[in-house]
Design a protein around this motif. Structure first.
Motif, PDB file in Angstrom:
ATOM      1  N   CYS A  60      -1.199  -0.783   3.297  1.00 29.45           N
ATOM      2  CA  CYS A  60      -1.229  -1.921   4.499  1.00 29.45           C
ATOM      3  C   CYS A  60      -2.795  -1.757   5.017  1.00 29.45           C
ATOM      4  O   CYS A  60      -3.028  -0.367   5.612  1.00 29.45           O
ATOM      5  CB  CYS A  60      -0.304  -1.477   5.682  1.00 29.45           C
ATOM      6  SG  CYS A  60      -0.415  -2.695   6.847  1.00 29.45           S
ATOM      7  N   ARG A  62      -4.141  -3.074   7.712  1.00 28.68           N
ATOM      8  CA  ARG A  62      -4.561  -3.635   9.012  1.00 28.68           C
ATOM      9  C   ARG A  62      -5.260  -2.772   9.789  1.00 28.68           C
ATOM     10  O   ARG A  62      -5.211  -1.421   9.412  1.00 28.68           O
ATOM     11  CB  ARG A  62      -3.054  -3.913   9.502  1.00 28.68           C
ATOM     12  CG  ARG A  62      -2.272  -4.828   8.858  1.00 28.68           C
ATOM     13  CD  ARG A  62      -2.731  -6.068   8.769  1.00 28.68           C
ATOM     14  NE  ARG A  62      -2.148  -6.974   7.991  1.00 28.68           N
ATOM     15  CZ  ARG A  62      -2.423  -7.991   7.413  1.00 28.68           C
ATOM     16  NH1 ARG A  62      -3.885  -8.434   7.460  1.00 28.68           N
ATOM     17  NH2 ARG A  62      -1.553  -8.725   6.862  1.00 28.68           N
ATOM     18  N   CYS A  64      -4.420  -0.438  11.831  1.00 27.93           N
ATOM     19  CA  CYS A  64      -3.358   0.236  12.408  1.00 27.93           C
ATOM     20  C   CYS A  64      -3.580   1.605  11.801  1.00 27.93           C
ATOM     21  O   CYS A  64      -3.872   1.752  10.885  1.00 27.93           O
ATOM     22  CB  CYS A  64      -2.143  -0.282  11.718  1.00 27.93           C
ATOM     23  SG  CYS A  64      -0.666   0.390  12.099  1.00 27.93           S
ATOM     24  N   CYS A  68       0.210   2.312   6.259  1.00 27.44           N
ATOM     25  CA  CYS A  68       1.151   2.570   5.279  1.00 27.44           C
ATOM     26  C   CYS A  68       0.891   2.609   3.639  1.00 27.44           C
ATOM     27  O   CYS A  68       0.144   1.463   3.482  1.00 27.44           O
ATOM     28  CB  CYS A  68       2.452   1.822   5.803  1.00 27.44           C
ATOM     29  SG  CYS A  68       3.169   2.062   7.464  1.00 27.44           S
ATOM     30  N   LEU A  95       8.366   0.289   6.553  1.00 27.83           N
ATOM     31  CA  LEU A  95       7.256  -0.404   7.358  1.00 27.83           C
ATOM     32  C   LEU A  95       7.615  -1.039   8.593  1.00 27.83           C
ATOM     33  O   LEU A  95       8.846  -0.577   8.833  1.00 27.83           O
ATOM     34  CB  LEU A  95       6.836  -1.720   6.479  1.00 27.83           C
ATOM     35  CG  LEU A  95       6.588  -1.284   4.909  1.00 27.83           C
ATOM     36  CD1 LEU A  95       6.332  -2.736   4.012  1.00 27.83           C
ATOM     37  CD2 LEU A  95       5.398  -0.450   4.943  1.00 27.83           C
ATOM     38  N   CYS A  96       6.770  -1.364   9.335  1.00 32.79           N
ATOM     39  CA  CYS A  96       7.158  -1.672  10.769  1.00 32.79           C
ATOM     40  C   CYS A  96       7.318  -3.122  10.847  1.00 32.79           C
ATOM     41  O   CYS A  96       7.377  -3.821   9.827  1.00 32.79           O
ATOM     42  CB  CYS A  96       5.880  -1.472  11.567  1.00 32.79           C
ATOM     43  SG  CYS A  96       4.336  -2.661  11.630  1.00 32.79           S
ATOM     44  N   MET A  99       4.961  -5.899   9.675  1.00 32.76           N
ATOM     45  CA  MET A  99       4.722  -6.145   8.289  1.00 32.76           C
ATOM     46  C   MET A  99       5.862  -6.341   7.250  1.00 32.76           C
ATOM     47  O   MET A  99       5.748  -6.532   6.010  1.00 32.76           O
ATOM     48  CB  MET A  99       3.807  -5.047   7.740  1.00 32.76           C
ATOM     49  CG  MET A  99       2.484  -4.948   8.659  1.00 32.76           C
ATOM     50  SD  MET A  99       1.873  -6.422   8.717  1.00 32.76           S
ATOM     51  CE  MET A  99       0.689  -6.379  10.272  1.00 32.76           C
ATOM     52  N   VAL A 231       3.404   3.523  15.152  1.00 31.27           N
ATOM     53  CA  VAL A 231       5.058   3.785  15.220  1.00 31.27           C
ATOM     54  C   VAL A 231       5.334   5.053  14.250  1.00 31.27           C
ATOM     55  O   VAL A 231       6.283   5.590  14.799  1.00 31.27           O
ATOM     56  CB  VAL A 231       5.771   2.609  14.545  1.00 31.27           C
ATOM     57  CG1 VAL A 231       5.167   1.779  13.413  1.00 31.27           C
ATOM     58  CG2 VAL A 231       7.045   2.694  14.659  1.00 31.27           C
ATOM     59  N   HIS A 232       4.723   5.282  13.247  1.00 36.87           N
ATOM     60  CA  HIS A 232       5.136   6.282  12.274  1.00 36.87           C
ATOM     61  C   HIS A 232       4.733   7.657  13.002  1.00 36.87           C
ATOM     62  O   HIS A 232       5.202   8.564  12.433  1.00 36.87           O
ATOM     63  CB  HIS A 232       4.267   6.161  11.075  1.00 36.87           C
ATOM     64  CG  HIS A 232       5.034   5.115  10.233  1.00 36.87           C
ATOM     65  ND1 HIS A 232       4.593   3.916  10.532  1.00 36.87           N
ATOM     66  CD2 HIS A 232       5.970   5.213   9.345  1.00 36.87           C
ATOM     67  CE1 HIS A 232       5.304   3.143   9.458  1.00 36.87           C
ATOM     68  NE2 HIS A 232       5.994   3.765   8.915  1.00 36.87           N
TER      69      HIS A 232
HETATM   70  S1  SF4 Z   1       2.969   0.496  10.925  1.00 29.22           S
HETATM   71 FE1  SF4 Z   1       2.865  -1.574  10.114  1.00 29.22          FE
HETATM   72  S2  SF4 Z   1       0.716  -2.535  10.580  1.00 29.22           S
HETATM   73 FE2  SF4 Z   1       0.673  -0.246  10.679  1.00 29.22          FE
HETATM   74  S3  SF4 Z   1       0.324   0.257   8.449  1.00 29.22           S
HETATM   75 FE3  SF4 Z   1       2.397   0.552   8.579  1.00 29.22          FE
HETATM   76  S4  SF4 Z   1       3.091  -1.447   8.048  1.00 29.22           S
HETATM   77 FE4  SF4 Z   1       1.002  -1.770   8.353  1.00 29.22          FE
END
Ligand code: SF4
Length: 738
Positions: A60, A62, A64, A68, A95-96, A99, A231-232
């Protein structure tokens, strides 16, 4: 690619009790005060790809923290399922919410699939399909005309973080602009302030491995909302608590982590430096500092003692709006609980006084001797500071004839395009080439940006996946691939991982990757250097020829096969070598003084606040913060129906007392205004999310997709911060009316 790979359905990201707990962090229902007590993330159920089809690995890309690792299943040339890689310790199978709608994004009916030229007015969004040949010819002819008249610096590239890939963001597109000699763009919108400030204290930024959050005894979340923007990381913070550690949140907003923290300190926006200095003063007055560490590894302790003396508990409380009891309790915790990890977020640095804030906070870990003493001790700011792949050789620096070319701060795009900026008064920008970004949505003071983009004498090229707000102003619109359609390499700015991105599918329509687009323009301009023939695969391999990657023994084949590899990095500052002028942690910094800041640290009010601008405060008495929502990364994917539905109408959180004073009730449409403009938002009345005097509205919906055609960046400040020219998205005074 892995044909028919059987994927374990570990769902190891969260167990069911975790999910129910974490889901409390999400804002899904505003009816109950209990449910609206935080701003947080909602996890999406992990979907494991079926065994049929071809599985390939993506990253991913982004902007972010989590970066991920993704597994996608492809059947008959079409992606049918995606999921997070269950084997990666950070992604861990999930994933969040942002996404999980990737497929609706890739196969969106509004994808730009062919080159187009504008046939309507600027901003109207009317285009007609043309061939690549015509598009490239037009770009080359118009660009050469501009250069003949004004010289190459009249061309400005604008890009940001549509992808953060080493090839398609940091790499090959820049070779074209270097050869051309275009004006440079200073990438300052995110964390430039902190990046410029941290080295004055430690020499370089070298944070701990964030997976160590789980193993520390005190985790401090300062100015970051992990549950929405990282988030992770929440699972590591929860593990810290489960292991008996304490969690403290310092933030003007009640964040997701605040719901399970041991202490939530709801600070007045922009006053963080005063809090840090008050804590330092308390620690010194109560002899809680680590004197042996200070004597061995720091300079300027006496100057520090003098500088913080005025920040008594009373004064600190008065400035920050925090009770004396809370300041005292936290200062005692920080002085006595070890190991601890202090996480400095990006939030508070996006203020006019962001450098002063970051500087003051960086003084805390060395004061209590937590820096460089163990892997689970110290601080975390943004990234390890260790860059393994190297995009440098892709940028064609050697092709640049004028190393002193003009630099435009991206925070000042509106001023630059309208000629307000000094450096653009005599040499206007007449050609703008945009990729990886929708500046009309993400840039502050939107009115100026719009005026600039609407200039009839500005030739604008936009490479995009969709007809964004910015694309609507393009003279030539070029179809760009998504990351599922091109190869790249990534490194997290959170975890210590390098990751590969394999194309899952062929480019849709006539889409090209960023590198292919700018290589094609370069050739049309008559540039013949070999770099403009480089393929994406070759470019990835070049990035992996860096000293750091070779030292780690990582090869292209290994990375492509596994998708991600954890870097072997020494614990931060283990050697106690600090690359400051003195070779020690500098509580007193001559270099900081030369950069225009207090050589130790001080509290400076924000440029738009009661203390910083009393006259403006009389007119606009509310502070507007514009953080990220759990549903968006900057403006990306706002046009995906599921995301837009999740977002609902753009809202502004307003404290109960402020709402009552203005006769506003929950759900009212309100006008939020200042001297930069006004926007219409839906009021969400709260007594917990923010304190009295502070408003919150999420960035960054696409202006053209919201009521009135203006989103929150219409009224955000385009002044730059006190260090590094950073953004000041949270330095806004406004008023709200019904
Ligand atoms: S938390 Fe969401 S936006 Fe961030 S890398 Fe993972 S899937 Fe992408």
């Amino acid at each position: 690619m892995i044909k028919g790979n059987k994927l374990a359905n570990k769902n190891s990201f969260l167990n069911s009790s975790d999910i129910s707990e974490i889901s409390l962090l999400g804002l899904t229902d505003y009816k109950s005060e209990e449910k609206e007590n935080s701003i947080g993330e909602t996890y999406h159920k992990t979907i494991t790809p079926r065994e049929k089809g071809t599985i390939s690995r993506q990253t991913c890309p982004r902007n972010c923290h989590d970066t991920c690792s993704i597994l996608s299943e492809v059947k008959d040339g079409r992606i049918t399922h995606i999921t997070g890689d269950p084997t990666n310790p950070i992604t861990a199978g999930g994933l969040c919410v942002k996404m999980n709608h990737y497929l609706s994004w890739v196969y969106h009916a509004d994808r730009v699939l062919y080159p187009m030229k504008r046939v309507g007015a600027k901003g109207e969004g009317k285009f007609e399909q043309i061939t690549w040949e015509e598009a490239l010819d037009t770009i080359a002819i118009k660009t050469k005309e501009s250069i003949d008249k004004y010289g190459p610096e009249t061309v400005l590239k604008y890009y940001f973080s549509g992808t953060l890939g080493f090839v398609h963001n940091k790499g090959l597109p820049h070779a074209f602009f270097n050869k051309l000699g275009a004006s440079e763009l200073d990438i300052t919108v995110c964390s430039a302030t902190g990046a410029a400030t941290v080295p004055h204290t430690y020499g370089v930024n070298k944070g701990v491995d964030p997976e160590e959050f789980a193993n520390t005894k005190l985790y401090i979340s300062w100015g970051v909302n992990e549950a929405t923007t990282n988030v992770h990381s929440v699972k590591f913070i929860k593990q810290c608590k489960e292991n008996g550690g304490k969690v403290v949140v310092i933030n003007p907003i009640r964040t997701g982590v605040a719901t399970f923290a041991d202490m939530f300190i709801q600070i007045k926006p922009g006053t963080d430096a005063a809090l840090a200095l008050g804590i330092i003063n308390y620690i010194i007055e109560n002899d809680l500092q680590d004197q042996a560490y200070i004597d061995a590894y720091t300079i300027g302790y006496n100057e520090l003692k003098i500088a913080v003396k005025e920040y008594t508990l009373e004064k600190t409380s008065e400035i920050t709006g925090i009770t004396i009891e809370q300041i005292e309790t936290f200062a005692k915790m920080y002085g006595t609980i070890k190991p601890s990890i202090l996480r400095m977020g990006n939030g508070m640095q996006r203020n006019s006084n962001g450098g002063s804030i970051i500087r003051a906070i960086t003084l805390l870990p060395p004061l209590v001797g937590t820096l460089g003493v163990a892997s689970n001790s110290g601080y975390f700011y943004g990234s390890s500071g260790y860059r393994a792949p190297d995009a440098g050789p892709l940028t064609g620096k050697e092709l640049l004839e004028n190393p002193n070319r003009r630099i435009i701060n991206m925070n000042e795009l509106g001023k630059a395009l309208t000629g307000v900026l000094d450096t653009t008064k005599e040499l206007p920008i007449t050609t703008l080439m945009v990729f990886n970004s929708n500046p009309m949505a993400i840039t502050q003071h939107g009115k100026l940006v719009r005026e600039g983009l609407a200039r009839q004498d500005l030739f604008t090229v936009v490479a995009e996946i969709f007809k964004t707000d910015t694309a609507d102003y393009a003279d030539i619109l070029l179809p760009a691939t998504t990351f599922f359609e091109c190869e790249d390499v990534h490194q997290d700015y959170f975890g210590w991982y390098v990751r590969h991105n394999t194309p899952a599918i062929e480019p849709l329509g006539e889409c090209k990757s960023n590198s292919e687009i700018f290589n094609a323009i370069a050739k049309k301009m008559g540039y013949t250097e070999p770099i403009f023939d480089m393929t994406d695969t070759e470019a990835v391999k070049v990035c992996l020829q860096s000293e750091a990657i070779l030292a780690q023994g990582i090869t292209y084949d290994m990375l492509k096969e596994k998708g991600w590899i954890k870097l072997n990095i020494e614990a931060s500052f283990k050697d106690k070598k600090f690359l400051t002028p003195s070779g020690k942690v500098e509580f007193y910094s001559e270099s900081l003084k030369s950069a225009g800041l207090h050589p130790v640290a001080e509290y400076v009010p924000t440029a738009e606040s009661n203390d910083g601008s009393p006259e403006l405060f009389k007119k606009y008495p509310l502070t507007l913060m514009t953080p990220h929502t759990k549903n968006l990364i900057n403006s990306q994917m706002y046009n995906v129906p599921q995301i837009k539905n999740l977002m609902g109408e753009p809202v502004v959180y307003i404290h109960t007392d402020d709402a009552r004073e203005r006769g506003i009730v929950d759900g009212d449409k309100v006008n939020v205004l200042n001297d930069r403009g006004n926007i219409i938002l839906v009021a969400k009345v709260t007594s917990t999310i923010t304190k009295k005097g502070t408003l919150l509205s999420f960035s960054c919906p696409w202006p053209k997709l919201v009521e009135g055609g203006k989103s929150v960046n219409e009224i955000t400040s385009d002044r730059v911060s006190d260090m590094g020219g950073g953004s000041t998205y949270h330095t806004n005074l406004v008023e709200v009316t019904k």
